[in-house]
Design a protein around this motif. Structure first.
Motif, mmCIF file in Angstrom:
data_model
loop_
_atom_site.group_PDB
_atom_site.id
_atom_site.type_symbol
_atom_site.label_atom_id
_atom_site.label_comp_id
_atom_site.label_asym_id
_atom_site.label_seq_id
_atom_site.Cartn_x
_atom_site.Cartn_y
_atom_site.Cartn_z
ATOM 1 N N ASP A 66 25.032 64.142 59.080
ATOM 2 C CA ASP A 66 24.125 65.281 58.972
ATOM 3 C C ASP A 66 23.266 65.406 60.230
ATOM 4 O OD1 ASP A 66 24.921 66.004 56.330
ATOM 5 O OD2 ASP A 66 23.666 64.410 55.531
ATOM 6 N N ASP A 114 25.424 66.611 63.119
ATOM 7 C CA ASP A 114 25.686 68.047 63.008
ATOM 8 C C ASP A 114 24.526 68.854 63.559
ATOM 9 O OD1 ASP A 114 28.150 67.592 61.844
ATOM 10 O OD2 ASP A 114 27.463 67.970 59.789
ATOM 11 N N ARG A 159 33.919 67.798 54.019
ATOM 12 C CA ARG A 159 32.829 66.900 53.657
ATOM 13 C C ARG A 159 33.060 66.415 52.238
ATOM 14 N NH1 ARG A 159 28.207 67.265 57.022
ATOM 15 N NH2 ARG A 159 27.474 65.540 55.735
ATOM 16 N N GLN A 176 22.150 74.006 55.723
ATOM 17 C CA GLN A 176 23.050 72.909 55.359
ATOM 18 C C GLN A 176 24.411 73.451 54.919
ATOM 19 O OE1 GLN A 176 22.762 69.720 55.660
ATOM 20 N NE2 GLN A 176 23.778 68.620 54.011
ATOM 21 N N HIS A 178 28.195 72.972 56.610
ATOM 22 C CA HIS A 178 29.394 72.537 55.893
ATOM 23 C C HIS A 178 30.578 73.453 56.191
ATOM 24 C CE1 HIS A 178 27.212 69.469 53.954
ATOM 25 N NE2 HIS A 178 26.809 70.106 52.882
ATOM 26 N N LEU A 214 19.881 62.673 53.910
ATOM 27 C CA LEU A 214 20.587 62.959 55.152
ATOM 28 C C LEU A 214 21.258 61.700 55.712
ATOM 29 C CD1 LEU A 214 18.226 65.404 57.089
ATOM 30 C CD2 LEU A 214 20.136 65.933 55.582
#
Length: 302
Positions: free
Chosen positions: A193, A196, A49, A39, A43, A189
């Protein structure tokens, strides 16, 4: 050190983002696993974000360390991860980054120590953090063709098919949120997310299994392949609250493992589970999983 400085950014230019990813990869090669989670690496790669800040520690002209703090959970303290380049260790950079992250969090912080290395444990004491969560990585061998794996037995009335990107997104997000309402990372999520992850090279809808009772999504098993490790992963198994206890989770786990062993011909599988989740640990240990390594989370005392 007099040439040390720490800059805080809410977005990383492309060249800086790549330098951070290179630092994380170099440290992972030395340490055995990345100090920044999937995660966190997303980012870095995917731009600004809300609630995420990046701390860049420079020593002279070198990028010597990186820290990230994510403050997106309305209940939990901000979560942090940080790493120092192997060539710049033993100079106090880790403590400097940790103290900067603590200040950025308002001295209310959770911090991961992936792999649970002694140096990370020692640094947590220096920063006044206490251990409060243990995440286990489990692994098991897979026999060719999935030999020895249990036959998946679905509850009556349940069918399984694979994920259809774009079509199944909203339903999956809703069931994931309900199944992991207790989980601070997985249960929160968002569509971004999910997008991605769908954009990652490893994403394969053929290994993303959805269980339906009639038209209603009631569970899923999302698998992942780690080409660098030559292993498959039980990435996440989720069951809607109304179906929990029906055996659906066991059946979906078996379906995913058979896919990894037979369709992808992988020799082993891994997964992550909280150490205090006794029921899940028992299920996975009966399948043949054993503990491989630990990720530890520390936090400030409340």
């Amino acid at each position: 050190m007099t040439d040390r400085r720490i800059d805080t950014l809410t977005d990383l230019p492309g060249d800086t983002a790549q330098a951070v990813l290179d630092l994380i990869a170099t440290a992972a090669a030395a340490d055995g696993q990345p100090a920044v989670s999937e995660q966190g690496r997303l980012h870095v790669r995917t731009g600004r974000r809300e609630g995420v800040r990046h701390l860049l520690l420079r020593s002279g002209d070198d990028l010597a360390g990186y820290g990230q703090i994510e403050d997106t959970d309305p209940v939990e303290a901000p979560a942090a991860e940080f790493v120092v380049h192997p060539d710049h260790r033993l100079h106090g950079h880790g403590r400097a980054l940790g103290e900067a992250l603590l200040a950025a969090s308002g001295h209310r912080m959770r911090a991961w120590a992936h792999g649970g290395h002694p140096a990370a444990r020692h640094l947590s004491v220096q920063l006044g953090l206490k251990l409060f969560r243990e995440l286990r990585q489990l692994r098991m061998p897979l026999a060719p063709g999935g030999a020895g794996l249990p036959e998946p037995v679905l509850p009556p009335g349940v069918t399984v098919r694979t994920f259809r990107p774009g079509q199944d997104d909203a339903d999956w997000l809703a069931v994931n949120a309900a199944a992991f309402a207790h989980h601070p990372e997985q249960g929160s999520l968002t569509q971004r997310d999910l997008d991605d992850r769908k954009a990652e090279p490893w994403f394969d809808p053929a290994g993303f299994f959805l269980a339906f009772r009639g038209p209603r999504l009631v569970g899923f098993h999302w698998t992942k392949v780690h080409d660098d490790l030559g292993l498959g992963e039980v990435y996440v198994v989720g069951v809607a609250p109304g179906e929990q206890g029906s055996g659906l989770g066991r059946a979906l786990t078996a379906i995913g493992l058979r896919h990894l062993a037979a369709d992808r011909a992988l020799p082993g599988a891994l997964l992550y589970v909280d150490a205090d989740n006794a029921a899940a640990l028992a299920v996975y240990e009966r399948l043949g999983f054993t503990t491989y390594e630990l990720d530890l989370m520390y936090r400030t005392e409340s």
